[in-house]
Enzyme design. Structure first.
Site, mmCIF file in Angstrom:
data_model
loop_
_atom_site.group_PDB
_atom_site.id
_atom_site.type_symbol
_atom_site.label_atom_id
_atom_site.label_comp_id
_atom_site.label_asym_id
_atom_site.label_seq_id
_atom_site.Cartn_x
_atom_site.Cartn_y
_atom_site.Cartn_z
ATOM 1 C CD GLU A 1 -2.553 10.930 8.428
ATOM 2 O OE1 GLU A 1 -3.556 10.225 8.658
ATOM 3 O OE2 GLU A 1 -1.465 10.468 8.051
ATOM 4 C CG HIS B 1 -3.912 7.281 12.489
ATOM 5 N ND1 HIS B 1 -2.752 7.890 12.926
ATOM 6 C CD2 HIS B 1 -3.964 7.517 11.153
ATOM 7 C CE1 HIS B 1 -2.139 8.481 11.915
ATOM 8 N NE2 HIS B 1 -2.856 8.250 10.813
ATOM 9 C CG HIS C 1 -6.222 9.859 12.929
ATOM 10 N ND1 HIS C 1 -6.637 9.333 11.731
ATOM 11 C CD2 HIS C 1 -7.158 9.485 13.851
ATOM 12 C CE1 HIS C 1 -7.765 8.656 11.915
ATOM 13 N NE2 HIS C 1 -8.105 8.744 13.189
ATOM 14 C CG HIS D 1 -1.818 1.143 1.377
ATOM 15 N ND1 HIS D 1 -3.151 1.054 1.069
ATOM 16 C CD2 HIS D 1 -1.608 2.419 1.775
ATOM 17 C CE1 HIS D 1 -3.735 2.224 1.279
ATOM 18 N NE2 HIS D 1 -2.817 3.068 1.705
#
Length: 440
Positions: free
Chosen positions: A340, A370, A364, A291
């Site tokens: 974020e 997170h 966050h 990812h």
């Protein structure tokens, strides 16, 4: 002039130098500020950078208007214009999630400015350094009233309800799924196209929003310059009482005019508001394994003085194909040196099973852990990894900033928070069986 139609002419090309006039010949030929301008107009320069900035960073536009901006009444403090537009004072590293901003927060007719609510701020607008996050709701248009911001640029992200933004430089249509950037100093008013409207705003005190460098991606991908649209000259010649609201040093002020400030008949330059349709974004991603970091989805950035470190990046998560093999596909569990703030324009975000709804938001903060909730983790750990299209009806975004946000009292009021948010991770189970392989 007559009311604009639903089809508004626009100029295209990010960072371009534009020239547009509502009356042929309104812009002087051969020089910017002749002794007498055509039609008896006034020449006025709007500078978005220091005069001595390098040519590629030098931002300025010449306006040719019926009356110069200098003609206005006395400036007075006006905190009542937007009572929830405040500075943040509270610090917490807790993971937070908010419900959608409730229209009932305001009991009477509320326009775009009156309906502003600050979530958090960082830095000092008087030193032109920092960032802020706001929300807006509105159920009425701004009538004979406009706003401009001396503190920084506004990036507006509509979530519900269409807007027609009238700026000094022309008209901009704005709908959910689009964004607008209104640079520092540009006057504008917001007219509702629907019964009500709601959305998000990112304000930068430092520099301006710009396209990110593409680096190894090459010359194509992400947001294309051709898809950014700017207003054409559009003026109104009205002698009516007009109120101008100014944000200055984090506070609001007000002064009056005896005419409309939207009297610019022609302009030329490279400092102007613009809009962008987020469906035009061309995502890039891994096509084999792992990812990728969310930075690959950056639409616009506001750079800091440190190369590679943004004051804030505006990042989106649009519908796209996922093809990675042998990979946990949702966002990984992580802690990082950025803060974020995430919002949802429509649909369901793929990294959260429930609770994160359109109009809501999450925060966050720097180095706060997170990632996907327990339900999403379990599902993604056992799903068949065939090529699949995700987020088909979804559009999420993130304001990712290198600054630590100080939150307002409103933001920490339990009435607005999802007080059960952190429970989404509590059912994560210990999966490791290490005793059989322990090394003595």
């Amino acid at each position: 002039m007559e009311k604009p139609t639903s089809t508004i002419p626009l100029l295209s090309g990010y960072g371009s130098y534009f020239e547009t006039e509502a009356i042929v010949g309104a812009i002087p030929k051969g020089q910017n500020n002749p002794q007498k301008c055509p039609f008896g107009l006034y020449a006025e320069q709007l500078s978005g950078s220091a005069f001595t900035m390098p040519r590629e960073k030098n931002l300025r536009t010449w306006l040719y208007r019926i009356l110069p901006s200098v003609k206005h009444g006395k400036v007075v403090a006006a905190p009542e214009e937007a009572p929830f537009l405040t500075e943040g004072t509270n610090l917490t590293p807790e993971r937070l999630r908010w419900k959608p901003l409730d229209y009932s927060l305001f009991e009477k007719s509320t326009d775009f400015i009156q309906g502003l609510v600050t979530v958090g701020t960082q830095g000092d607008p008087t030193s032109r350094d920092g960032v802020a996050v706001h929300l807006y709701v509105a159920n009425s248009s701004m009538e004979n009233k406009c706003f401009f911001n001396s503190d920084g640029d506004w990036l507006i992200v509509p979530q519900e309800g269409g807007l027609r933004v009238q700026t000094e430089l022309g008209l901009l249509p704005l709908h959910p799924g689009h964004i607008a950037v209104i640079p520092r100093g540009v006057k504008f008013r917001v007219e509702l196209l629907d019964e009500k409207a709601r959305g998000y705003i990112c304000e930068v005190y430092t520099g301006h929003f710009e396209l990110p460098d593409l680096g190894l991606i090459g010359s194509n991908g992400l947001a294309a310059p051709r898809d950014f649209h700017y207003p054409v000259a559009y003026y109104e010649e009205k002698e009516v009482p007009f109120t101008v609201i100014q944000k200055y040093g984090g506070q609001l002020f007000r002064f009056s005019l005896d005419h409309s400030p939207f009297d610019v008949v022609g302009w030329h330059g490279n400092y102007a508001p613009f809009i962008y349709d987020l469906s035009r974004f061309c995502p890039v991603n891994s096509v084999l394994y792992d990812h990728m970091d969310p930075s690959i989805f950056t639409v616009l950035t506001c750079k800091s003085s440190v190369p590679g470190l943004a004051v804030v990046d505006f990042v989106i998560f649009p519908p796209r194909w996922m093809t990675q093999e042998h990979t946990f596909r949702p966002p990984y569990f992580h802690r990082n040196c950025m803060t974020e703030y995430m919002g949802l324009i429509r649909g369901i975000y793929d990294a959260k099973a429930e609770g994160f709804v359109p109009g809501g938001a999450s925060l966050h903060s720097m180095m706060s852990a997170h990632g996907p909730d327990a339900t999403t983790f379990e599902k993604a750990s056992h799903m068949e990894l065939s090529p699949s299209r995700i987020g088909e009806e979804s559009l999420a975004f993130m304001f990712e900033t290198s600054r630590v946000l100080k939150l307002t009292d409103w933001a920490l009021d339990p009435k607005h928070l999802d007080v059960h948010y952190i429970e989404c991770w509590q059912s994560l189970k210990k999966l490791a069986s290490l005793s059989l392989n322990k090394v003595d």
